[in-house]
Write a protein that holds these residues in place. Structure first.
Motif, short mmCIF file in Angstrom:
data_model
loop_
_atom_site.label_atom_id
_atom_site.label_comp_id
_atom_site.label_asym_id
_atom_site.label_seq_id
_atom_site.Cartn_x
_atom_site.Cartn_y
_atom_site.Cartn_z
N HIS A 7 0.88 -1.18 0.00
CA HIS A 7 0.00 0.00 0.00
C HIS A 7 0.91 1.22 0.00
CE1 HIS A 7 -3.11 -2.81 1.22
NE2 HIS A 7 -2.41 -3.14 2.28
N LYS A 8 0.62 2.19 -0.86
CA LYS A 8 1.54 3.32 -0.97
C LYS A 8 1.09 4.59 -0.23
CE LYS A 8 4.95 3.09 -2.95
NZ LYS A 8 6.23 2.62 -2.35
N GLY A 9 -0.21 4.88 -0.21
CA GLY A 9 -0.65 6.11 0.44
C GLY A 9 -0.72 5.94 1.96
N SER A 10 -0.48 7.03 2.69
CA SER A 10 -0.47 6.88 4.16
C SER A 10 -1.85 6.51 4.69
CB SER A 10 0.06 8.15 4.82
OG SER A 10 -0.79 9.23 4.52
N GLU A 11 -2.93 6.96 4.00
CA GLU A 11 -4.27 6.58 4.48
C GLU A 11 -4.49 5.09 4.33
OE1 GLU A 11 -7.54 8.85 2.90
OE2 GLU A 11 -6.58 10.72 3.52
N ASP A 12 -4.04 4.54 3.21
CA ASP A 12 -4.20 3.08 3.00
C ASP A 12 -3.38 2.30 4.03
OD1 ASP A 12 -5.84 3.63 0.93
OD2 ASP A 12 -4.39 3.16 -0.65
N VAL A 13 -2.18 2.81 4.31
CA VAL A 13 -1.35 2.11 5.32
C VAL A 13 -2.02 2.18 6.68
CG1 VAL A 13 0.90 2.06 6.47
CG2 VAL A 13 0.78 2.54 4.02
N ASP A 14 -2.58 3.34 7.02
CA ASP A 14 -3.25 3.48 8.32
C ASP A 14 -4.46 2.55 8.41
OD1 ASP A 14 -1.40 5.34 9.04
OD2 ASP A 14 -2.76 7.07 9.05
N THR A 15 -5.23 2.44 7.31
CA THR A 15 -6.39 1.53 7.32
C THR A 15 -5.92 0.09 7.53
OG1 THR A 15 -7.55 3.00 5.83
CG2 THR A 15 -8.37 0.74 5.95
N ALA A 16 -4.86 -0.28 6.81
CA ALA A 16 -4.33 -1.65 6.97
C ALA A 16 -3.85 -1.86 8.40
CB ALA A 16 -3.19 -1.88 5.98
N TYR A 17 -3.20 -0.84 8.96
CA TYR A 17 -2.68 -0.97 10.34
C TYR A 17 -3.83 -1.22 11.31
CZ TYR A 17 0.51 -0.24 14.26
OH TYR A 17 1.27 -0.43 15.38
N ARG A 18 -4.91 -0.45 11.16
CA ARG A 18 -6.06 -0.63 12.06
C ARG A 18 -6.66 -2.03 11.92
NH1 ARG A 18 -8.52 4.00 14.12
NH2 ARG A 18 -7.47 5.91 13.52
N ASP A 19 -6.82 -2.49 10.66
CA ASP A 19 -7.41 -3.82 10.43
C ASP A 19 -6.55 -4.91 11.07
OD1 ASP A 19 -9.38 -2.57 9.01
OD2 ASP A 19 -8.63 -3.17 7.03
N LEU A 20 -5.23 -4.78 10.88
CA LEU A 20 -4.31 -5.79 11.44
C LEU A 20 -4.30 -5.74 12.96
CD1 LEU A 20 -1.47 -5.14 8.87
CD2 LEU A 20 -2.70 -7.31 9.10
N LEU A 21 -4.38 -4.52 13.49
CA LEU A 21 -4.40 -4.37 14.95
C LEU A 21 -5.65 -5.06 15.53
CD1 LEU A 21 -2.42 -2.96 16.82
CD2 LEU A 21 -3.79 -0.88 16.65
N GLU A 22 -6.77 -4.83 14.87
CA GLU A 22 -8.01 -5.44 15.37
C GLU A 22 -7.91 -6.97 15.31
OE1 GLU A 22 -11.77 -3.99 13.97
OE2 GLU A 22 -12.74 -5.13 15.57
N TYR A 23 -7.38 -7.47 14.20
CA TYR A 23 -7.22 -8.93 14.07
C TYR A 23 -6.32 -9.45 15.20
CZ TYR A 23 -6.13 -13.53 12.23
OH TYR A 23 -5.98 -14.89 12.11
N ALA A 24 -5.22 -8.74 15.44
CA ALA A 24 -4.27 -9.19 16.48
C ALA A 24 -4.94 -9.20 17.85
CB ALA A 24 -3.04 -8.29 16.47
N PHE A 25 -5.68 -8.18 18.18
CA PHE A 25 -6.35 -8.16 19.49
C PHE A 25 -7.39 -9.27 19.60
CE2 PHE A 25 -4.35 -4.06 20.22
CZ PHE A 25 -4.20 -4.04 21.60
N GLU A 26 -8.00 -9.62 18.47
CA GLU A 26 -9.00 -10.71 18.50
C GLU A 26 -8.34 -12.07 18.64
OE1 GLU A 26 -12.47 -10.99 15.68
OE2 GLU A 26 -11.62 -9.08 15.03
N GLU A 27 -7.18 -12.26 17.97
CA GLU A 27 -6.66 -13.62 17.78
C GLU A 27 -5.39 -13.97 18.55
OE1 GLU A 27 -8.29 -15.85 16.12
OE2 GLU A 27 -9.82 -14.48 15.33
N PHE A 28 -4.60 -12.98 18.98
CA PHE A 28 -3.28 -13.31 19.54
C PHE A 28 -3.37 -13.61 21.03
CE2 PHE A 28 -0.13 -11.06 16.43
CZ PHE A 28 -0.66 -11.80 15.39
N GLU A 29 -2.94 -14.80 21.40
CA GLU A 29 -2.99 -15.15 22.83
C GLU A 29 -1.85 -14.52 23.62
OE1 GLU A 29 -3.09 -19.39 23.15
OE2 GLU A 29 -5.07 -19.49 22.18
N ASP A 30 -0.68 -14.35 22.97
CA ASP A 30 0.49 -13.84 23.70
C ASP A 30 0.57 -12.32 23.70
OD1 ASP A 30 1.12 -16.39 24.24
OD2 ASP A 30 2.86 -16.54 22.92
N GLY A 31 -0.49 -11.66 23.32
CA GLY A 31 -0.49 -10.20 23.36
C GLY A 31 -0.02 -9.57 22.07
#
Ligand code: FAD
Length: 279
Positions: A172-196
């Motif tokens: 992803h090249k634009g900062s908005e797209d990177v920020d959207t991806a970051y939020r999506d990945l963060l949410e996935y990590a909080f949902e799925e990661f047992e070790d934090g």
């Protein structure tokens, strides 16, 4: 000698000075991630030398009794020489880490290195039952799949936006797209990661979002920021009870790292300058 203007972002030229800086961080409740500066060695000898320096550093951290772990770059310990050199050196560092109860992070470099880095992480995450961590980058399109693989493994994952100028075909090249991806990945990590989750960002919007997700899912998290960047926020987070780590670079190859910090943000240059002229 490290000039005063660089010393906001680099802890010193040797391990002893860096460990002194770690003591100051620890006094503020902030833990440290020590990084010996160096990358892209195309011969085995300097890669092996830096791997040995990391092993000595781990012993020094233990002897000093400070709250610190280490983070290594694959190309610093042999990846440009070959996958075997990298994997052998990482195995030795992780082994010494195990002996001294020191957590070992693996930084992520450009997209051509992602597969070998994640494979090495997976091997050590399983072997050590989670005493290693790896960095993943929100700007890479592949990270949406990589994170699903990582969710099934022990060990920690540091999510960053990504520091490398990657081709459009993979990133992803634009900062908005990177920020959207970051939020999506963060949410996935909080949902799925047992070790934090390790949130590697200075962005107040991402840190607020992580705090919201922590409240929603109850998943533990830590914040990681660079030395010299938003240090008062680091201290405040730590005082609020959020485990906070400062990534502390040191070593005599400080120039290109310092130059990158100055180029990426005008305020970094002003901050460095103010420290020198004492205002
Ligand atoms: P940005 O998008 O740069 O900035 C967003 C907002 O954050 C800004 O608008 C501002 O409000 C605030 N901010 C940012 N910088 C400053 C500043 N200097 N002063 C004041 N406010 C500021 N990248 C990799 O590719 N591989 C790695 O292994 C890797 N490891 C990292 C480890 C750590 C601990 C950290 C913190 C970063 C790491 N990075 C790594 C770098 C990362 O990918 C980003 O390039 C870098 O963190 C900048 O993105 P950001 O999320 O901080 O926010």
């Amino acid at each position: 000698m490290l000039p005063p203007i660089a010393s906001n972002f680099v802890a010193g030229e040797d391990a002893a000075t860096a460990i002194d800086h770690v003591r100051d961080c620890n006094d503020d409740g902030v833990s440290a991630i020590l990084n010996l500066l160096g990358e892209h060695y195309d011969r085995r000898a300097p890669a092996d030398a830096d791997a040995r320096a990391y092993m000595d550093l781990i012993r020094d951290i233990d002897a000093a009794g400070v709250d610190a772990c280490v983070s290594v770059k694959p190309s610093q310990i042999g990846l440009d020489v070959g996958d075997d050199a990298f994997r052998e050196n990482l195995a030795s560092i992780v082994e010494v880490g195990q002996e001294h109860d020191c957590f070992v992070w693996v930084d992520m470099e450009d997209h051509t290195t992602t597969d070998v880095t994640l494979d090495a992480f997976e091997e050590h995450a399983r072997e050590t039952d989670g005493d290693v961590g790896v960095c993943i980058q929100a700007n890479l399109k592949r990270t949406a799949e990589d994170i699903e693989r990582l969710a099934k493994l022990p060990g920690k994952v540091r999510l960053v936006k990504g520091a490398y100028d990657e081709p459009k075909s993979v990133a992803h090249k634009g900062s908005e797209d990177v920020d959207t991806a970051y939020r999506d990945l963060l949410e996935y990590a909080f949902e799925e990661f047992e070790d934090g989750v390790a949130v590697g960002s200075h962005d107040p919007a991402m840190l607020d979002y992580a705090a919201d997700l922590n409240e929603e899912y109850g998943t533990p998290y830590e914040v990681q920021m660079l030395m010299g960047v938003r240090e008062s926020a680091q201290r405040e987070l730590a005082a609020d009870g959020v485990p906070t780590y400062q990534y502390v670079p040191y070593g005599n190859k400080w120039f290109s790292y310092f130059y990158r910090r100055i180029r990426e943000r005008k305020s970094n240059a002003l901050f460095a300058l103010r420290a020198v002229i004492g205002r």
